[in-house]
Design a protein around this motif. Structure first.
Motif, mmCIF file in Angstrom:
data_model
loop_
_atom_site.group_PDB
_atom_site.id
_atom_site.type_symbol
_atom_site.label_atom_id
_atom_site.label_comp_id
_atom_site.label_asym_id
_atom_site.label_seq_id
_atom_site.Cartn_x
_atom_site.Cartn_y
_atom_site.Cartn_z
ATOM 1 N N SER A 64 -0.370 3.172 -7.129
ATOM 2 C CA SER A 64 -1.040 4.376 -7.631
ATOM 3 C C SER A 64 -0.486 4.840 -8.969
ATOM 4 O O SER A 64 -1.204 5.439 -9.775
ATOM 5 N N TYR A 65 0.780 4.584 -9.220
ATOM 6 C CA TYR A 65 1.401 5.078 -10.452
ATOM 7 C C TYR A 65 1.786 3.953 -11.406
ATOM 8 O O TYR A 65 2.674 4.107 -12.229
ATOM 9 N N ALA A 109 4.582 13.714 -7.308
ATOM 10 C CA ALA A 109 4.889 12.284 -7.253
ATOM 11 C C ALA A 109 6.390 12.060 -7.119
ATOM 12 O O ALA A 109 6.838 11.193 -6.355
ATOM 13 N N HIS A 142 2.246 -4.703 -2.290
ATOM 14 C CA HIS A 142 1.796 -4.201 -3.590
ATOM 15 C C HIS A 142 0.727 -5.125 -4.173
ATOM 16 O O HIS A 142 -0.323 -4.669 -4.644
ATOM 17 N N VAL A 149 1.386 1.813 -1.634
ATOM 18 C CA VAL A 149 0.400 2.803 -2.108
ATOM 19 C C VAL A 149 0.988 3.609 -3.263
ATOM 20 O O VAL A 149 0.342 3.838 -4.288
ATOM 21 N N LEU A 166 1.178 11.330 0.494
ATOM 22 C CA LEU A 166 0.302 10.676 -0.479
ATOM 23 C C LEU A 166 -1.132 11.185 -0.397
ATOM 24 O O LEU A 166 -1.860 11.185 -1.398
ATOM 25 N N LEU A 170 -7.958 -3.333 -5.285
ATOM 26 C CA LEU A 170 -8.493 -2.360 -6.238
ATOM 27 C C LEU A 170 -9.099 -3.055 -7.456
ATOM 28 O O LEU A 170 -10.114 -2.599 -7.999
ATOM 29 N N ALA A 219 -5.745 3.730 -3.736
ATOM 30 C CA ALA A 219 -4.822 2.806 -3.069
ATOM 31 C C ALA A 219 -4.658 3.172 -1.600
ATOM 32 O O ALA A 219 -4.526 2.294 -0.737
ATOM 33 N N LEU A 220 -4.660 4.469 -1.295
ATOM 34 C CA LEU A 220 -4.524 4.900 0.094
ATOM 35 C C LEU A 220 -5.737 4.463 0.900
ATOM 36 O O LEU A 220 -5.604 4.008 2.042
ATOM 37 N N GLN A 256 -4.153 11.008 -7.335
ATOM 38 C CA GLN A 256 -3.862 9.732 -7.978
ATOM 39 C C GLN A 256 -3.744 8.602 -6.959
ATOM 40 O O GLN A 256 -4.025 7.439 -7.263
ATOM 41 N N ALA A 257 -3.325 8.930 -5.751
ATOM 42 C CA ALA A 257 -3.094 7.911 -4.733
ATOM 43 C C ALA A 257 -4.334 7.609 -3.901
ATOM 44 O O ALA A 257 -4.299 6.703 -3.064
#
Length: 409
Positions: free
Chosen positions: A358-359, A211, A268, A354, A317, A275, A326-327, A322-323
């Motif tokens: 994701s984080y 990351a 964002h 993304v 990514l 999501l 969102a990806l 973890q991504a």
């Protein structure tokens, strides 16, 4: 020309193609330096300085009337790719940390292991200034205040020599990062790399090496992108010989405009909403269109295909579990829109969103990453502009008001 390589006023005027009186006008504007003839019969001028001014004047004369054109050796955008000093920017940022990419753009050299360090007194002043702001202040607010505080602590800020400007830049960037409030665990803040220093200012989640590598890649990719609006503002400030901190402040002011720096925040929000709803990105895209809003994160006027910065970030990514969600949402946004507008591709704002979604980063995290990275590019443009004729960016207004004379109101 005498033995020291100096020209008389008449010789300088002939080389420049102007009258002798104009040569002295160049001196008064700081474009030439003169020295009294030892015999006392007039002034002499350095031949190399005169020749350099003549070359600049010829280049400016070649620009069509009314067209704003700025010479630069920094970034070239061509055939859906972009280059830093002739080197593919994606390849460079993929192979080197952002500090080394910045050094390449500043100096044309690539020092291995480059690190930027904030002077303790400068960092302390910037933190005090930022801490005094209201809690709802945005990243651009904090960075502008930190820049002003850093400037006040630097008595050499008016030295515009390349060495002095680079020294200020290597201190300013870590100062800006260090002045931002910590969201995550404070022990991550002391590492020497800009990406590691920045991470805890973006999210409370601890980073993993992959990351961090994506964040560092994003910083390197975003350092410069030719003459964006904020970069042009920096060049105008540098043309007026504003010191580098003031030039960066000019860029930050323009970056906060909704048509420049806010795109990442909008992308964002769109991905986060997709999501959260859990029914895919298509309904969110429909809501944007129904409200008459553009779908954020799509399209770029300089690229026919996908933004190469987005392509590079998406590729990294894809390797991060973890991504994944969102990806997938980002890909659905592109696919949904492409059904009606096939020429609209993802840009870097969508790819950066993304990462931030994701984080668990805040909505303004992309704006923060963009501003920190672009500061290095602004410094590069300021360095270039300091070598040009002062105040050359002075366009003439096209007056549209009533013609004089008019009676006194």
């Amino acid at each position: 020309m005498d033995e020291e390589g100096r020209l008389t006023t008449r010789q300088a005027a002939e080389l420049l193609g102007v009258k002798p009186a104009t040569v002295y006008a160049y001196v008064s504007r700081g474009q030439l330096t003169s020295r009294r003839d030892p015999v006392g019969r007039g002034s002499t001028f350095d031949a190399r300085e005169v020749e350099a001014l003549a070359v600049r004047s010829r280049r400016e004369a070649a620009v069509p009337a009314g067209e704003l054109s700025v010479r630069t050796s920094l970034t070239l955008i061509e055939d859906d790719r972009y280059y830093y000093r002739g080197v593919d920017a994606v390849e460079l940022a993929s192979a080197h940390p952002c500090e080394e990419v910045a050094e390449w753009l500043w100096t044309g050299a690539l020092p291995r292991g480059a690190r930027f360090t904030a002077p303790p007194e400068t960092l302390a002043a910037a933190r005090r200034a930022v801490d005094a702001l209201p809690g709802h202040s945005g990243p651009a607010d904090r960075l502008r205040v930190a820049t002003a505080a850093a400037a006040v602590t630097d008595p050499l800020r008016f030295d515009l020599s390349p060495e002095a400007v680079l020294g200020s830049a290597r201190c300013l960037i870590p100062t800006l990062v260090g002045a931002l409030p910590v969201v995550g665990r404070a022990q991550w803040a002391g590492d020497g790399r800009i990406a590691r220093q920045l991470w805890p200012r973006l999210t409370a989640r601890e980073p993993d090496p992959d990351a961090l590598a994506v964040l560092d890649l994003a910083l390197g990719l975003l350092i410069d992108h030719d003459l964006a609006a904020s970069t042009l503002a920096v060049r105008v400030a540098a043309s007026a010989r504003a010191h580098p901190y003031a030039a960066v402040s000019a860029g930050l002011g323009v970056l906060e405009g909704p048509l420049h720096g806010a795109a990442g925040r909008l992308a964002h929000g769109m991905l986060a909403e997709a999501l959260e709803r859990g029914d895919g990105a298509a309904p969110v895209v429909a809501d944007h269109l129904r409200a008459g809003r553009r779908v954020p994160g799509l399209g770029h006027r300089l690229y026919r295909g996908e933004d190469p910065r987005a392509s590079a970030l998406f590729a990294r990514l894809e390797a991060l579990p973890q991504a994944g969600p969102a990806l997938a949402a980002a890909r659905e946004v592109v696919a949904t829109t492409a059904a009606r507008r096939p020429g609209l591709h993802a840009n870097v704002d969508l790819a950066l969103a993304v990462l931030t979604v994701s984080y668990g980063m805040r909505a303004q995290a992309g704006e923060t990453v963009f501003a920190v990275a672009r500061t290095a590019g602004w410094i590069a443009h300021a360095l270039e502009e300091y070598q040009e004729r002062p105040l050359r960016m002075r366009p003439s207004g096209q007056y549209q008001g009533p013609r004089p004379p008019r009676p006194m109101p």
